[in-house]
Design an enzyme around this catalytic site. Structure first.
Site, PDB file in Angstrom:
ATOM      1  N   HIS A  14      67.099  12.156  18.880  1.00  0.00           N
ATOM      2  CA  HIS A  14      65.777  12.725  18.601  1.00  0.00           C
ATOM      3  C   HIS A  14      64.725  11.742  18.068  1.00  0.00           C
ATOM      4  CE1 HIS A  14      68.265  16.317  18.876  1.00  0.00           C
ATOM      5  NE2 HIS A  14      67.195  17.069  18.933  1.00  0.00           N
TER       6      HIS A  14
ATOM      7  N   GLU B 103      72.162  26.911  23.266  1.00  0.00           N
ATOM      8  CA  GLU B 103      70.806  27.444  23.018  1.00  0.00           C
ATOM      9  C   GLU B 103      70.033  27.455  24.328  1.00  0.00           C
ATOM     10  OE1 GLU B 103      69.682  24.500  19.999  1.00  0.00           O
ATOM     11  OE2 GLU B 103      70.212  25.945  18.462  1.00  0.00           O
TER      12      GLU B 103
ATOM     13  N   CYS C  52      63.455  24.152  12.495  1.00  0.00           N
ATOM     14  CA  CYS C  52      62.440  23.850  13.517  1.00  0.00           C
ATOM     15  C   CYS C  52      61.443  24.991  13.694  1.00  0.00           C
ATOM     16  CB  CYS C  52      63.103  23.544  14.854  1.00  0.00           C
ATOM     17  SG  CYS C  52      64.339  24.757  15.350  1.00  0.00           S
TER      18      CYS C  52
HETATM   19 ZN   LIG Z   1      63.381  26.515  16.432  1.00  0.00          ZN
END
Ligand SMILES: [Zn+2]
Length: 662
Positions: free
Chosen positions: A146, A327, A423
């Site tokens: 990231h 996800e 997030c």
């Molecule tokens: Zn999120």
């Protein structure tokens, strides 16, 4: 003169948003939420980032910057992408400052910017995790770590702060970071042909290009977009350079580059796959490059992916990513309601993408999805007091099953104060307080109205100031009254979105009805005329309570309906309807009534009607029995509330898709 344009079809110009500073919200739905972000959410999240909220998961995000800046001697804590929480918060703060001056908040932002500046390395590198924990390992694992994602969020924050305040300090820091990244990645000899495992920097670099006009940033973004999925695969090369087997150990035990959309080059992609937030941010970057470079091949890829997401893989709430595992998107029509992942960030990403698609090709189908997602799948992510958040937004909840089943352990049944992976909370803050960007788009002599909200917006059209005022209590009321004010008469095309959900819209200009069968172009009623001061447009959008059916391929919704009124999707909650909500049957002929309740849930329209439920006394405790000829049901009253408001009262069950009976 000044008549409605009936047949003339002009090619649209390049469209852009208006600045946040140019739109004021009156006392309406979005103003309530902007005020909440300004007064509650931003101060609350600042405390969270500084670990000042007791008994919640630690953030440490600000402390990590202090450590990287050499101000304190301590250990890094958190995810490799912890920096991005600070960046998103700073971006949200910038939108508040752009909307209205706030010296106290600006001082806090300046302190954060000083900290970020001190944490930057002399060569421009900026990332607290690698600076503190793995200084020798920079840029060795862009697949998982990231660095480029965090850089992207920093760039977005810097651009927003510069646009809000005119101050260059963070922008200069971030240009140095972007220049450093440009020295590492690219097609040139000696540079890495890499790209991020988690897209984000692509769209951010386009923003940076737009404020700096430096083509280098646009070129780098395009490189990241086009290099993704090329062979030999960069993530394999990078893994071998790290000393790992190229096919070993990948996140979620998957070895499949569809997880980060690098399974094939993006121009060849037609089906949304993998991690939903990554997909959204990638598609945003693709749309940005398609817009900026008039790249038709990339535009066509965006349109194919759009059709797949919105016609095959999206929940009625605008939620996307149906699998907790990865996800991720799964496959067409696989949209289970009670195990859905539907991350708040993914819905937010869909709004970002829809907005870009509008600028790629004006068509109300994009604004329809933008609106659907905003009012439902995004807003469900935040509590009405702004201090609790959902990461995951399912459409059916049975709390005990979420507590006890492993396959539902991703589902929280009440919103949380914070997350170890936080997030979503700052993401929703930055979207809500920048909502002004999504209301209109403008070209040189055209304005499009996408979202209805009580507001006053100023435009510069053909060197003249034009003010457009909307008076409305949308989404609860069906009327929108629009007035146009200008010093001198000005000719422009005003495109007014007629929502796809609305079967009966009536539009008039200065009292004269417009024939929508001829004026409608790609979902917008286009009015091309010379506008005079105090011209009035009146819009009536009929909002009957609708029972929504699902495509038969959506097998989880077979025999069920959802309730929708206007853009708002409804749900049943245990607090209003008792337990075992899936047992409720809503007869097709049962009348559903809408009523505004100003005291409930911040003021909402509720839907009530007669329904049926099993009379349990007839079961005598049996688990199974032959069906009776008589229906063993009793009449009940049901009450549905907007989906986004669920879990703001007592904890309990929730259900969107309701069994339909005759
Ligand atoms: Zn999120």
């Amino acid at each position: 003169m000044n008549n409605v344009n009936k047949n003339k079809s002009k090619k649209s110009e390049k469209l852009s948003s208006i600045n946040i500073a140019n739109i004021r919200f009156n006392d309406g739905f979005w103003n309530q939420r902007i005020q909440l972000v300004r007064n509650e959410v931003i101060p609350y999240q600042w405390k969270a980032l500084n670990d000042q909220i007791p008994d919640v998961e630690k953030s440490h995000a600000i402390e990590n910057f202090r450590i990287a800046a050499g101000i304190v001697d301590s250990k890094f804590y958190g995810k490799v992408f912890q920096d991005s929480d600070v960046a998103k918060w700073l971006e949200a703060v910038s939108y508040i400052l752009e909307y209205k001056k706030n010296p106290e908040l600006e001082n806090i932002a300046n302190e954060v910017i000083d900290l970020i500046t001190k944490a930057q390395q002399s060569d421009g590198y900026l990332n607290t995790y690698f600076t503190v924990v793995k200084p020798g390992k920079r840029w060795t694992n862009v697949r998982d770590c990231h660095e480029l994602y965090c850089a992207g969020h920093m760039i977005e924050a810097a651009v927003a702060y510069y646009q809000a305040t005119g101050k260059r300090k963070l922008l200069d820091v971030i240009c140095k970071l972007a220049d450093h990244i440009d020295s590492i990645f690219g097609p040139e000899e000696g540079k890495k042909r890499g790209y991020p495992g988690h897209s984000e920097i692509e769209l951010a670099l386009v923003k940076l290009f737009k404020v700096t006009k430096n083509e280098k940033y646009l070129k780098l973004s395009k490189f990241f977009i086009d290099e993704r999925g090329q062979q030999p695969h960069f993530f394999d090369i990078e893994a071998v350079e790290r000393g790992e087997s190229e096919k070993k150990h990948y996140v979620f035990n998957l070895f499949d580059y569809s997880y980060n959309q690098s399974h094939v080059p993006v121009r060849e992609q037609s089906v949304a796959v993998g991690h939903a937030v990554r997909a959204m941010y990638l598609y945003c970057g693709m749309a940005d490059i398609a817009i900026e470079t008039s790249d038709e091949e990339l535009r066509d890829a965006c349109k194919r992916l759009w059709e797949n997401v919105t016609k095959r893989q999206m929940y009625i709430t605008g939620g996307i990513g149906s699998s907790a595992y990865g996800e991720a998107f799964t496959f067409d029509y696989d949209l289970p309601n009670d195990t859905a992942y539907t991350e708040t960030c993914a819905a937010i990403g869909l709004v970002f993408w829809a907005h870009r698609m509008l600028h790629l090709e004006i068509n109300a189908k994009y604004a329809d999805i933008m609106e659907r997602t905003l009012y439902n799948g995004v807003l469900s992510g935040i509590s009405l007091d702004g201090k609790k958040y959902f990461y995951v937004n399912p459409l059916e909840v049975w709390p005990e099953s979420c507590d006890k089943r492993y396959d539902k352990k991703h589902i929280e049944t009440t919103r949380q104060q914070w997350f170890g992976c936080a997030c979503c909370p700052p993401n929703i803050a930055r979207l809500i307080d920048s909502i002004g960007k999504y209301v209109y788009s403008k070209g040189n002599n055209e304005v499009y109205l996408h979202l209805y909200t009580d507001s006053i917006a100023e435009f510069n059209l053909l060197d003249q100031k034009v003010t457009i005022t909307q008076n409305t209590n949308y989404p609860w009321d069906e009327e929108v009254n629009i007035s146009i004010n200008c010093e001198k008469p000005v000719e422009f095309t005003f495109g007014i979105r007629i929502p796809g959900w609305c079967k009966n819209a009536v539009l008039s200009v200065n009292g004269k009805a417009l024939d929508l069968s001829t004026a409608l172009e790609k979902g917008y009623a286009k009015i091309d005329r010379v506008w005079n001061n105090d011209d009035r447009v009146k819009l009536f959008l009929s909002m009957p309570v609708e029972r929504i059916d699902a495509n038969p391929e959506l097998r989880n919704n077979s025999g069920k309906i959802a309730i929708q009124r206007g853009p708002v999707i409804y749900c049943l909650e245990e607090v209003d309807n008792g337990t075992n909500l899936p047992d409720i049957i809503l007869p097709a002929r049962s009348e559903l009534n809408a009523e505004y309740d100003k005291k409930l849930l911040g003021g909402v329209v509720t839907i009530t009607g007669d329904a049926l439920k099993t009379d349990l006394t007839l079961w005598k405790g049996d688990l199974y029995k032959p069906i009776d000829i008589e229906y063993n049901t009793e009449k009940i009253k049901i009450k549905a509330v907007p989906y986004y408001t669920w879990s703001n009262r007592k904890p309990g069950e929730m259900l969107v898709w309701i069994r339909e009976g005759c």
